[in-house]
Scaffold this motif. Structure first.
Motif, PDB file in Angstrom:
ATOM      1  N   ASN A 110      40.581  47.307  59.233  1.00  0.00           N
ATOM      2  CA  ASN A 110      41.226  46.545  58.168  1.00  0.00           C
ATOM      3  C   ASN A 110      41.477  47.458  56.967  1.00  0.00           C
ATOM      4  OD1 ASN A 110      41.887  44.696  56.177  1.00  0.00           O
ATOM      5  ND2 ASN A 110      39.878  43.741  56.098  1.00  0.00           N
ATOM      6  N   TYR A 111      40.439  48.206  56.539  1.00  0.00           N
ATOM      7  CA  TYR A 111      40.600  49.132  55.408  1.00  0.00           C
ATOM      8  C   TYR A 111      40.158  50.539  55.827  1.00  0.00           C
ATOM      9  CZ  TYR A 111      35.931  47.094  55.195  1.00  0.00           C
ATOM     10  OH  TYR A 111      34.705  46.615  55.542  1.00  0.00           O
ATOM     11  N   ASN A 159      33.199  40.466  51.291  1.00  0.00           N
ATOM     12  CA  ASN A 159      34.629  40.618  51.612  1.00  0.00           C
ATOM     13  C   ASN A 159      35.393  39.298  51.567  1.00  0.00           C
ATOM     14  OD1 ASN A 159      34.822  43.510  52.305  1.00  0.00           O
ATOM     15  ND2 ASN A 159      33.341  42.936  53.881  1.00  0.00           N
ATOM     16  N   LEU A 201      37.993  38.277  48.920  1.00  0.00           N
ATOM     17  CA  LEU A 201      39.192  39.122  48.873  1.00  0.00           C
ATOM     18  C   LEU A 201      40.363  38.484  49.615  1.00  0.00           C
ATOM     19  CD1 LEU A 201      37.993  42.818  49.439  1.00  0.00           C
ATOM     20  CD2 LEU A 201      38.829  41.793  47.316  1.00  0.00           C
ATOM     21  N   SER A 202      40.078  37.524  50.480  1.00  0.00           N
ATOM     22  CA  SER A 202      41.198  36.909  51.191  1.00  0.00           C
ATOM     23  C   SER A 202      41.810  35.734  50.409  1.00  0.00           C
ATOM     24  CB  SER A 202      40.798  36.515  52.619  1.00  0.00           C
ATOM     25  OG  SER A 202      39.616  35.780  52.604  1.00  0.00           O
ATOM     26  N   PHE A 249      41.376  40.573  44.012  1.00  0.00           N
ATOM     27  CA  PHE A 249      41.183  41.890  44.618  1.00  0.00           C
ATOM     28  C   PHE A 249      39.992  42.661  44.064  1.00  0.00           C
ATOM     29  CE2 PHE A 249      43.720  43.149  41.082  1.00  0.00           C
ATOM     30  CZ  PHE A 249      44.877  42.370  41.086  1.00  0.00           C
ATOM     31  N   ARG A 287      33.507  45.198  46.185  1.00  0.00           N
ATOM     32  CA  ARG A 287      34.667  45.538  47.012  1.00  0.00           C
ATOM     33  C   ARG A 287      35.927  45.353  46.187  1.00  0.00           C
ATOM     34  NH1 ARG A 287      30.890  46.785  49.568  1.00  0.00           N
ATOM     35  NH2 ARG A 287      30.411  46.369  51.751  1.00  0.00           N
ATOM     36  N   SER A 288      36.960  46.132  46.505  1.00  0.00           N
ATOM     37  CA  SER A 288      38.253  45.896  45.868  1.00  0.00           C
ATOM     38  C   SER A 288      39.368  46.207  46.842  1.00  0.00           C
ATOM     39  CB  SER A 288      38.394  46.751  44.605  1.00  0.00           C
ATOM     40  OG  SER A 288      38.590  48.105  44.926  1.00  0.00           O
ATOM     41  N   LYS A 289      40.543  45.688  46.508  1.00  0.00           N
ATOM     42  CA  LYS A 289      41.763  46.108  47.192  1.00  0.00           C
ATOM     43  C   LYS A 289      42.601  46.798  46.125  1.00  0.00           C
ATOM     44  CE  LYS A 289      43.078  42.019  48.996  1.00  0.00           C
ATOM     45  NZ  LYS A 289      43.711  41.011  49.871  1.00  0.00           N
ATOM     46  N   GLY A 290      43.371  47.824  46.504  1.00  0.00           N
ATOM     47  CA  GLY A 290      44.214  48.493  45.523  1.00  0.00           C
ATOM     48  C   GLY A 290      43.443  49.540  44.737  1.00  0.00           C
ATOM     49  N   ASN A 310      36.952  51.573  47.061  1.00  0.00           N
ATOM     50  CA  ASN A 310      37.092  50.152  47.406  1.00  0.00           C
ATOM     51  C   ASN A 310      35.816  49.492  47.932  1.00  0.00           C
ATOM     52  OD1 ASN A 310      40.297  51.118  48.508  1.00  0.00           O
ATOM     53  ND2 ASN A 310      39.942  49.827  46.750  1.00  0.00           N
ATOM     54  N   MET A 369      46.859  46.311  41.241  1.00  0.00           N
ATOM     55  CA  MET A 369      47.578  46.139  42.518  1.00  0.00           C
ATOM     56  C   MET A 369      49.017  46.656  42.457  1.00  0.00           C
ATOM     57  SD  MET A 369      45.907  45.144  45.061  1.00  0.00           S
ATOM     58  CE  MET A 369      46.515  44.008  46.296  1.00  0.00           C
TER      59      MET A 369
END
Ligand code: 5GP
Ligand code: MN
Length: 340
Positions: free
Chosen positions: A178-179, A260, A263-264, A269, A286-289, A308, A340
């Motif tokens: 996924n990441y 996690n 995050l969805s 994010f 956790r992060s996205k971006g 992340n 993001m």
């Protein structure tokens, strides 16, 4: 880039090793155990008799791994581990970047007379090893171990057993691709492991479809009752008290992956999970971006990790820790809004 001269040095170190020891970080995860056991089986193939040490126990969903019975847990075998550390002529430090990450073994590790070789994918390793294979561009330490063995000219020694360990490390550190899994090399390694007969579905079941009923109920409870969402900061957190852990018969590893879930949510994010322990609060981020959770963890919560995915500790009460976190969200509002 892995340098030729480093591979040459490693070759010599392995050839000459009489008493090699492999050690992972505290709370070892799938990548730590997968890397350690893969390297264990590799050294066996090189005619060595390695010792594998973890600072503490790890979740049951990793106990199926080949070589699990060889792992010596420091928390339960202090004297034995300290003797091995003193005796070892080579120490392979896998999946961590600083002796502090062993939580209690750091002084023994630093003072151990053996040569130290670090193989890891976390940023900014501290200067405690004699030889460094420190590469953040690999999904996992397991993937990096494949690369190192390949560079040593020993890819032919990687068999299904080693492959299962490596696959587990890659799968768990990428959240099942996924990441951290955008480089083609990851899939090259995976394709090689599949050719060896590694059963990826079975490994997935062993790791992810092996939870207790209590764990599933705790997850449901956390998502339903304990998740706080802050759309204005694109952030969310879950905090679990000691009493709640007790109520759900918490076992090590039960909260793995919880961080996690938020995050969805659309627009979220940056997430955190706070778990109240006897003397501290353990935190995962956790992060996205672009939001660098490792810098955030390092500067404010005695921790670190990857951009992340990172973690840290708080030595204040859970309530004060959460208050501090919420204040920090306000301080980082601008950065979070541009992440993001
Ligand atoms: P997890 O949240 O799954 O425990 O850890 C995620 C990542 O953050 C891992 O790469 C781990 O090595 C790192 N990490 C977790 N806790 C700590 C900590 O207390 N200190 C540091 N430096 N890194 C951590
Ligand atoms: Mn890792």
């Amino acid at each position: 880039m892995i340098l030729n001269k480093d591979i040459k040095s490693l070759k010599t170190i392995i050839d000459q090793a009489q008493k090699p020891l492999i050690i992972t970080h505290y709370n070892p995860d799938g990548d730590a155990i997968g890397s350690a056991l893969a390297f264990y089986h590799y050294l066996i193939k090189k005619g060595k008799d390695p010792v594998v040490v973890t600072p503490n126990d790890y979740p049951e969903f990793l106990h199926w791994m080949p070589g699990n019975d060889k792992v010596i847990v420091y928390k339960r075998n202090c004297g034995t581990v300290l003797n091995h550390l003193k005796d070892a002529d080579v120490i392979f430090a896998l999946d961590f970047n600083d002796p502090d990450r062993t939580n209690g073994l750091e002084e023994y590790l630093k003072e151990a007379p053996g040569k130290k070789v670090l193989i890891d994918h976390h940023p900014e390793p501290s200067d405690f090893a004699d030889l460094f294979f420190s590469h953040t561009e690999y999904s996992s330490t397991a993937e990096l171990i494949y690369k190192v063995i390949e560079e040593l000219g020993d890819a032919n020694l990687i068999d299904k057993t080693i492959g299962e360990c490596l696959y587990t490390g890659i799968m768990t550190d990428t959240g099942s691709f996924n990441y951290n899994s955008s480089y083609p090399y990851t899939y090259y390694v995976v394709s090689k492991l599949l050719e060896l007969g590694v059963n990826k579905d079975r490994i997935y079941w062993n790791v992810y479809d092996n939870y207790s009923i209590d764990r599933m109920r705790l997850l449901g409870y956390c998502l339903n009752k304990k998740m706080e969402v802050f759309p204005e900061y694109h952030a969310a957190y879950i905090a679990i008290t000691k009493e709640e852990l007790k109520e759900f018969n918490f076992a090590p590893g039960d909260s793995e992956g919880f961080v996690n879930y938020p995050l969805s949510i659309k627009g979220i994010f940056f997430t955190a999970i706070f778990i109240e322990k006897d003397k501290h609060v353990k935190i995962s981020f956790r992060s996205k971006g672009k939001f660098p959770t490792n810098k955030f963890a390092e500067e404010h919560f005695n921790g670190g990790g990857h951009v992340n995915a990172s973690g840290g500790y708080s030595y204040e009460s859970l309530d004060n820790t959460l208050m501090k976190f919420k204040e920090l969200l306000e301080d980082f509002k601008e950065e979070l809004n541009n992440a993001m």
